[in-house]
Design a protein around this motif. Sequence first.
Motif, PDB file in Angstrom:
ATOM      1  N   ILE A 177       0.853  -1.204   0.000  1.00 55.48           N
ATOM      2  CA  ILE A 177       0.000   0.000   0.000  1.00 55.48           C
ATOM      3  C   ILE A 177       0.882   1.245   0.000  1.00 55.48           C
ATOM      4  CG2 ILE A 177      -1.818   1.249   1.249  1.00 55.48           C
ATOM      5  CD1 ILE A 177      -2.909  -1.340   0.383  1.00 55.48           C
ATOM      6  N   GLU A 178       1.980   1.143   0.773  1.00 53.09           N
ATOM      7  CA  GLU A 178       2.908   2.274   0.858  1.00 53.09           C
ATOM      8  C   GLU A 178       3.477   2.599  -0.525  1.00 53.09           C
ATOM      9  OE1 GLU A 178       6.027   1.638   3.685  1.00 53.09           O
ATOM     10  OE2 GLU A 178       7.188   3.328   2.931  1.00 53.09           O
ATOM     11  N   ALA A 179       3.845   1.525  -1.264  1.00 50.79           N
ATOM     12  CA  ALA A 179       4.378   1.722  -2.614  1.00 50.79           C
ATOM     13  C   ALA A 179       3.313   2.329  -3.524  1.00 50.79           C
ATOM     14  CB  ALA A 179       4.867   0.384  -3.171  1.00 50.79           C
ATOM     15  N   LEU A 180       2.070   1.893  -3.299  1.00 49.58           N
ATOM     16  CA  LEU A 180       0.966   2.355  -4.137  1.00 49.58           C
ATOM     17  C   LEU A 180       0.675   3.829  -3.892  1.00 49.58           C
ATOM     18  CD1 LEU A 180      -0.823   0.594  -6.079  1.00 49.58           C
ATOM     19  CD2 LEU A 180      -2.603   0.785  -4.329  1.00 49.58           C
ATOM     20  N   LEU A 181       0.658   4.217  -2.592  1.00 50.65           N
ATOM     21  CA  LEU A 181       0.331   5.604  -2.248  1.00 50.65           C
ATOM     22  C   LEU A 181       1.533   6.521  -2.355  1.00 50.65           C
ATOM     23  CD1 LEU A 181      -2.006   5.235   0.870  1.00 50.65           C
ATOM     24  CD2 LEU A 181      -2.644   5.630  -1.495  1.00 50.65           C
ATOM     25  N   GLY A 182       2.713   5.926  -2.385  1.00 49.03           N
ATOM     26  CA  GLY A 182       3.920   6.732  -2.501  1.00 49.03           C
ATOM     27  C   GLY A 182       4.496   7.186  -1.173  1.00 49.03           C
ATOM     28  N   SER A 183       3.779   6.971  -0.083  1.00 47.65           N
ATOM     29  CA  SER A 183       4.347   7.366   1.213  1.00 47.65           C
ATOM     30  C   SER A 183       3.712   6.565   2.340  1.00 47.65           C
ATOM     31  CB  SER A 183       4.101   8.856   1.469  1.00 47.65           C
ATOM     32  OG  SER A 183       2.733   9.061   1.748  1.00 47.65           O
ATOM     33  N   ALA A 184       4.449   6.450   3.426  1.00 50.96           N
ATOM     34  CA  ALA A 184       3.903   5.816   4.624  1.00 50.96           C
ATOM     35  C   ALA A 184       3.186   6.879   5.441  1.00 50.96           C
ATOM     36  CB  ALA A 184       5.025   5.185   5.444  1.00 50.96           C
ATOM     37  N   GLY A 185       2.269   6.459   6.265  1.00 52.20           N
ATOM     38  CA  GLY A 185       1.552   7.419   7.102  1.00 52.20           C
ATOM     39  C   GLY A 185       0.275   6.811   7.604  1.00 52.20           C
ATOM     40  N   HIS A 186      -0.501   7.624   8.346  1.00 48.53           N
ATOM     41  CA  HIS A 186      -1.699   7.062   8.973  1.00 48.53           C
ATOM     42  C   HIS A 186      -2.711   6.586   7.949  1.00 48.53           C
ATOM     43  CE1 HIS A 186      -3.877  10.834   8.212  1.00 48.53           C
ATOM     44  NE2 HIS A 186      -2.738  11.413   8.482  1.00 48.53           N
ATOM     45  N   THR A 187      -2.741   7.210   6.745  1.00 48.53           N
ATOM     46  CA  THR A 187      -3.683   6.778   5.706  1.00 48.53           C
ATOM     47  C   THR A 187      -3.320   5.375   5.216  1.00 48.53           C
ATOM     48  OG1 THR A 187      -3.606   9.075   5.028  1.00 48.53           O
ATOM     49  CG2 THR A 187      -4.867   7.577   3.644  1.00 48.53           C
ATOM     50  N   THR A 188      -2.032   5.166   4.982  1.00 49.39           N
ATOM     51  CA  THR A 188      -1.556   3.847   4.576  1.00 49.39           C
ATOM     52  C   THR A 188      -1.967   2.804   5.606  1.00 49.39           C
ATOM     53  OG1 THR A 188       0.373   5.044   3.772  1.00 49.39           O
ATOM     54  CG2 THR A 188       0.486   2.656   3.734  1.00 49.39           C
ATOM     55  N   LEU A 189      -1.746   3.146   6.874  1.00 46.39           N
ATOM     56  CA  LEU A 189      -2.078   2.232   7.966  1.00 46.39           C
ATOM     57  C   LEU A 189      -3.570   1.913   7.941  1.00 46.39           C
ATOM     58  CD1 LEU A 189      -1.029   0.875  10.606  1.00 46.39           C
ATOM     59  CD2 LEU A 189      -1.814   2.916  11.793  1.00 46.39           C
ATOM     60  N   GLY A 190      -4.396   2.957   7.803  1.00 45.95           N
ATOM     61  CA  GLY A 190      -5.840   2.777   7.815  1.00 45.95           C
ATOM     62  C   GLY A 190      -6.310   1.893   6.669  1.00 45.95           C
ATOM     63  N   ILE A 191      -5.773   2.131   5.475  1.00 49.02           N
ATOM     64  CA  ILE A 191      -6.193   1.339   4.314  1.00 49.02           C
ATOM     65  C   ILE A 191      -5.772  -0.116   4.485  1.00 49.02           C
ATOM     66  CG2 ILE A 191      -5.820   1.022   1.839  1.00 49.02           C
ATOM     67  CD1 ILE A 191      -5.688   4.077   1.601  1.00 49.02           C
ATOM     68  N   THR A 192      -4.548  -0.317   5.003  1.00 48.75           N
ATOM     69  CA  THR A 192      -4.078  -1.686   5.258  1.00 48.75           C
ATOM     70  C   THR A 192      -5.027  -2.414   6.201  1.00 48.75           C
ATOM     71  OG1 THR A 192      -1.829  -0.829   5.067  1.00 48.75           O
ATOM     72  CG2 THR A 192      -2.079  -3.051   5.933  1.00 48.75           C
ATOM     73  N   LEU A 193      -5.404  -1.733   7.274  1.00 55.44           N
ATOM     74  CA  LEU A 193      -6.295  -2.346   8.258  1.00 55.44           C
ATOM     75  C   LEU A 193      -7.665  -2.613   7.649  1.00 55.44           C
ATOM     76  CD1 LEU A 193      -5.349  -0.270  11.420  1.00 55.44           C
ATOM     77  CD2 LEU A 193      -4.784  -2.652  10.955  1.00 55.44           C
ATOM     78  N   MET A 194      -8.111  -1.694   6.797  1.00 57.70           N
ATOM     79  CA  MET A 194      -9.413  -1.846   6.149  1.00 57.70           C
ATOM     80  C   MET A 194      -9.413  -3.106   5.274  1.00 57.70           C
ATOM     81  SD  MET A 194     -12.185  -0.111   6.386  1.00 57.70           S
ATOM     82  CE  MET A 194     -12.227   1.669   6.449  1.00 57.70           C
ATOM     83  N   ILE A 195      -8.304  -3.319   4.545  1.00 57.59           N
ATOM     84  CA  ILE A 195      -8.210  -4.526   3.720  1.00 57.59           C
ATOM     85  C   ILE A 195      -8.185  -5.774   4.599  1.00 57.59           C
ATOM     86  CG2 ILE A 195      -6.715  -5.776   2.108  1.00 57.59           C
ATOM     87  CD1 ILE A 195      -5.908  -3.056   0.953  1.00 57.59           C
ATOM     88  N   GLY A 196      -7.483  -5.670   5.745  1.00 55.43           N
ATOM     89  CA  GLY A 196      -7.488  -6.790   6.690  1.00 55.43           C
ATOM     90  C   GLY A 196      -8.898  -7.128   7.143  1.00 55.43           C
ATOM     91  N   GLY A 197      -9.771  -6.097   7.164  1.00 54.40           N
ATOM     92  CA  GLY A 197     -11.155  -6.295   7.597  1.00 54.40           C
ATOM     93  C   GLY A 197     -11.965  -7.190   6.674  1.00 54.40           C
TER      94      GLY A 197
END
Lengths: 465, 371
Positions: free
Chosen positions: A199-219
């Motif tokens: 996700i980080e590679a996709l968005l181009g940066s790490a951060g709380h948004t990356t974290l949130g999207i990762t968790l959302m996919i885990g959902g």
Amino acid sequence: MEEEDEEARALLAGGPDEADRGAPAAPGALPALCDPSRLAHRLLVLLLMCFLGFGSYFCYDNPAALQTQVKRDMQVNTTKFMLLYAWYSWPNVVLCFFGGFLIDRVFGIRWGTIIFSCFVCIGQVVFALGGIFNAFWLMEFGRFVFGIGGESLAVAQNTYAVSWFKGKELNLVFGLQLSMARIGSTVNMNLMGWLYSKIEALLGSAGHTTLGITLMIGGITCILSLICALALAYLDQRAERILHKEQGKTGEVIKLTDVKDFSLPLWLIFIICVCYYVAVFPFIGLGKVFFTEKFGFSSQAASAINSVVYVISAPMSPVFGLLVDKTGKNIIWVLCAVAATLVSHMMLAFTMWNPWIAMCLLGLSYSLLACALWPMVAFVVPEHQLGTAYGFMQSIQNLGLAIISIIAGMILDSRGYLFLEVFFIACVSLSLLSVVLLYLVNRAQGGNLNYSARQREEIKFSHTE
Amino acid sequence: EKTRQVSLEVIPNWLGPLQNLLHIRAVGTNSTLHYVWSSLGPLAVVMVATNTPHSTLSVNWSLLLSPEPDGGLMVLPKDSIQFSSALVFTRLLEFDSTNVSDTAAKPLGRPYPPYSLADFSWNNITDSLDPATLSATFQGHPMNDPTRTFANGSLAFRVQAFSRSSRPAQPPRLLHTADTCQLEVALIGASPRGNRSLFGLEVATLGQGPDCPSMQEQHSIDDEYAPAVFQLDQLLWGSLPSGFAQWRPVAYSQKPGGRESALPCQASPLHPALAYSLPQSPIVRAFFGSQNNFCAFNLTFGASTGPGYWDQHYLSWSMLLGVGFPPVDGLSPLVLGIMAVALGAPGLMLLGGGLVLLLHHKKYSEYQSIN
């Protein structure tokens, strides 16, 4: 040969039941997979039961799998990070207890399972939204909601297992469910970090948004579990219609005061459970530094050895489940498991031996204990109180884990790992004491806990005749 | 020996400028230990063990302050000396640990020019002398500090002697005896020259003959007194019993030290060092003469990741110096007590229960046989 026997017996056991309950609606007309009285159909149900818990176990350890990312992206220290686990545990101290009552008395097993699955889904989504909106309090609230569903769902899962498999392959089913849970944890540990980097590679940066999207996919795993809950509810209702199978409760009035009617063996089982698990889970939580500092392991090797307990328990739980099913003698198996755990902790505390030995032993004994201990509850509790009893067992396990985690952290900071290990040894020893006491009490009362599989069969036949 | 009569004395220099010379004399029934600490030159300690309770220290200040100080410091009678050696803290090191990966060849990073402790100015040791705790503190900062890195900072060496065996309250809580002397080094408030500076100490000692003293890393199962530290480092001068220095490889970036502020402490191997490459200590020269083999090693505190000096501009580390056998830690009575109960109770229960069941069973079978 033996498997055929098993199947034949299972089918035989079904036979008289059906006859007792009057003529079913032509079961012979249905194919095996759709016939609730056949093994093939039970296997389908078993598959759904296993995936029912997968989502919650997968998401439960999301914070651990993304520990560095959560701490960095949300800018929290370890203490605040640990609150994510505390928020999960604390509500369950009360809710597991009521979870049993809710299943037995309010929702019934089917609606209960669906509702708890919904809580798990919503909780995970809120948890992920907390990441997207950069609000740590929202993440904590998400974990709280997730916790409301999580453990109660495990109680529902156990109740389903008992209602479909009691007197058949119950221990094996418990074992399989547990290994599914461990597969969920292990997959999560290995997948989430990778997913985050993608996700980080996709968005181009790490951060709380990356974290949130990762968790959302885990959902997504939680959605999968919700689908399983719906399918199970349908099949259970269908089985009720066809076999006149009841919904796992007798209609007797259950009160909170039932707890005081719990027998001494049941309380001893509770003590064994709490004292055992508090010496396993908090140890694994704090284990990584122990292996790097005491044994000089690299970070990756320490992670590997720290997860070996789960890795071992995934394949071994069904094996041990079958073993306990075939032999009976549950107390003896519990005794072996607790004693092996004691030996394992002593090896870790007082020797410099390669810790792989001790951790593999811990993994084996942990799997064996789960297969032998949890089914014992069904032998000492009337069926209508089963949900309550399992709920209570999970509830005090949560209480124990929440409190002991805090105490373990305090001991570690002030007195170090040796003392922490000694503390865990004391806990396991208390558990061992309770096993011995349980054996003696069972022996004195002429209880059925330590019957061999043959004795159990004989008693069942004498009842049906 | 179990207990010693310990006295701390600052030996004054009546003739000239203020010089710190601290004499710790620990008298036992059959022996006397002398620890002579001085900030004359780099901070140094001369340790001498004698086999008589009556040995004394003799200081000749005019010789000691001269360019050739040989013989300026003596312990008398000379034939009572069983062991003698010295430690010299020569330099304070600083490294830039930014952009350092663990696998790099130089894991510490780029070194900054070191501070030579011979060029420090020190407080008057008399002011910090505390006869109640048998301790004194040398506090210093560079005499020339053009970049004013030590404007609000200092490097402190707190020396403490003990009259009996005990254990301090602050981690790493090394067990000390009456034969030992504790040194606590603290760097407080100095501005680091980089964002993530690692600090270190260069320590020199005297070799015995051609060889350097040996450095040992002992692994132990016991981390009760220094949580999560399972190692004990020792410097041994020759075969035991002789002199030793002992420390836990841990430093702390906060006061009081705790697990969250623990920094790893690394010691480099000892290597022979040429005398002229090290700042010279007049008291070592005065006691041992000019023909000596020096050996040196570096201690470095912290790693590029985790907590560090940069958190609070604080760093402390401690070691024990002593003569005889190094103190050996055992499992604490609390641990042994808990283990005894934890293993004894289920064992007894099993034994007792088994016995009762056996007797019960016997009765039962007798009853059956009558029937």
